[in-house]
Design an enzyme around this catalytic site. Sequence first.
Site, PDB file in Angstrom:
ATOM      1  CG  HIS A  40      -5.345   3.685   1.393  1.00 44.86           C
ATOM      2  ND1 HIS A  40      -4.889   2.500   0.857  1.00 44.86           N
ATOM      3  CD2 HIS A  40      -6.663   3.741   1.095  1.00 44.86           C
ATOM      4  CE1 HIS A  40      -5.879   1.867   0.268  1.00 44.86           C
ATOM      5  NE2 HIS A  40      -6.971   2.601   0.389  1.00 44.86           N
ATOM      6  CB  SER A  89      -9.489   0.498   0.342  1.00 42.41           C
ATOM      7  OG  SER A  89      -8.872   0.887  -0.841  1.00 42.41           O
ATOM      8  CG  ASP A 108      -2.319   0.515   0.882  1.00 41.45           C
ATOM      9  OD1 ASP A 108      -2.434   1.731   0.670  1.00 41.45           O
ATOM     10  OD2 ASP A 108      -3.272  -0.282   0.829  1.00 41.45           O
TER      11      ASP A 108
END
Length: 807
Positions: free
Chosen positions: A228, A387, A169
């Site tokens: 994220h 996600s 990521d």
Amino acid sequence: MNMKNYVRYGWCLAVFVGLLMVHVNGQETEFVPGQMYVKLTNRLTVDLPAVNNESLATQDLPDIFSEFYQIAQRHSFQTVRKAFKTRDLNLDHTYKIEFDPRISTREIQQALEGLSYVEYCEPIPIHKRFFEPNDWSEFEDLWHLEKINAQLAWDITKGSEDVVIAIVDDAVFIEHEDLAGNIWTNSLEIPNNGEDDDGNGFIDDSRGYNVAGDNPNPNPPDANGFAHGTHVAGCAAAATDNEIGIPAIGFNCKIMPIRASSNASIGGSGITNGYEGVDYAIAAGADIINMSWGGSFRSNVNQSLLDAAHRRGIILVAAAGNDNSEDLQYPAAYNNVIAVGSTNRNDVKAGSSSFGGWVDIMAPGDRILSTVPSGEVGRYELNSGTSMASPVVAGLLGLMISVNPCLSPDEVERILETTAVNIDDLNPNFVGKLGSGRIDAFAAVEAAFNAEGSGAPPPPTASFTFDNSAICSNNIPFSFTASDEGGGSCAFSISYRWTISGPNGFELVKTEQNPFFEFPESGSYQVNLEVSNSGGRDIEEQTIDVTINPKAFIDAGEDIILCLGDTLSILGSTSADIVSVQWEPTVGISDPNSLTPKFEALRGGDTYFLRVEGEDGCTLVDSISIDVLRNPFVRVSPAEDTLIQQGDTIQLSVLDGSGAFIFEWSPPEGLSDPTIANPRAYPDTTTTYSVLGIGDAGCSSSESITIVVGEPVSNSPLLPDGGVIQDPFPNPMNNSLTLRADLTESGSLSIELFDLLGKKKSQLFKKAVTPGSFVFQWERPANIPNGVYLLKWNWGDYSYVQRIQLQ
């Protein structure tokens, strides 16, 4: 379908990095500026030497590549290097070139595609993260864990610390108070000594890696835009039962943190090095790789990399995307990847979640509480998107292989899908487009536990085979020999470390199960094999004598791509006087003792090894890669046989997300264009139309629809009192329809809308009316989809039906 091989890609994609944006499938895809992949033919016997801009003019380079390096010098290539460290036939001749992003790449592309040994070139996409930020909340709402029965699953297992989930990521804050206890540690790597101690190709990677910056620090540079990956990691396996923060489905499973975004990627908003992150996860021995990012660009190079991971027993899972469409998103839509869509607390598809026949499974992804970087210990936020759904599935997969590490990736996916909860009734507009349903952690873990081979694996026994007579190649295969007592039924749970040392300081280290070693010369070499799993560790050492005869010849044939269910002949050849022939593995091989057996594509592809023993005692070995592609998922609209009237037309279409890009309708008569996905039909009589959808490598499937042509309906029916009902206009219509009648009396009039199965869809009009001209304008509501419908006029005891088409 006839098989197609990789040489069909004898072209290069034009890479317009000066523009940085191209349109793919109607969407914009951003590419890494000043970079591209170049794939050379697998038949080359030498590698393209890695160089930088300083050594281009000075390094002594092989003559075969002289034209390549002339192009490199002319266009100021900054680096030329192998794209990935994962060793696989389809990746060994794939290179990454970097050049000044201000230089137009059209001329580079044209020059490279003129070289006989260049198969294709590809841009390197920057993938978007599937992420919808939300507001802060307290810690009490853990609906997603309750929905999937996580507590019951934890009664079976709380996850094994030996199971490693790679989070590829933007970055992962490894010091977060609720992640630190579950961050993976590479026990074979000595931190900060500047050495690659474990031989995986990466230096000092004791706690993950930053592939974007080529350093061992996976942390975000700051919390602004780089949150994220930390949130994704917490969804999968935040430390649980530690009196801190939140629980996570993965419980005790470990997180391998991999940063795949550069500082220049607009605050981490783009995943610039996602597949290099996958490459690292393979090298570092991850069990599961989570990819919560993607885009619409399909890459042959990246499919090859993911195939290599799958062949090594690694489970791949990816977010399906947040476009609320059926458009394919990659890596989720690649073969051998579990594509995950998102649901809310009511088991309804989350509004933004992508969907379609290519999606494999659904999981909670709406308003999920998880970890984010902040200060020294981090904090917690609610976020939404696929996600979040993807790492929830990754954490569940960690529980499943904790109770049964012997499960293969295909077996794990089958159990995950067969134990899912069917949510079609709650999503009537998405039937067949939400995979197998929403995950059930308890049912999946229970099924994995009860599957064959469950329980803790036995400790492995280090043993390998090697023919130390005359070997007719300097690229020599070694094979780990599994036994029932040594974890033979559980090869996926074993890690390997091969070390070979020899004359003049020669040393090689590899971590594959069955590696190839390239020996520089004949002589005696020391081989050390260390194997380990959660049950224990063992070592075997041997001294072997290697005799090299580089003139030996064997060719297993060209790499091939074919479709599921296809049959072809493999064209192996050798110059040896054959004593014996053996193909391994034997799945799909008609005769494993023939040089040219037939191969039937019964399941996903693999690397197939051809071993030939000659009369001189030499053993020759070569391999080919066979990739088996899924056939397109073709569905047509209307979904059922449809009635029209003589002289009318109807819109036929293949629903989006089929995976096909060539269409052949038959019979072609009565169609506006039989070569497009959505022709208009003008049948004179009842006709069955069939469509053949053709996708990658010519893989295809078909579907059909019958259009029943009835007798024409009177255009101006008389009402009992002498009034007349006019035709609806326009018909076919889009969003607005005008209804007219001439009435001679007062009365009660109602107009209703029905589908062709007789189900009432809407009440359009119901009022008392007076004599004269009646005009009603109907505006189509958003919940009425395209199709053929019936209008029913009710005037007193009299009823009349008209047919309309919405498009």
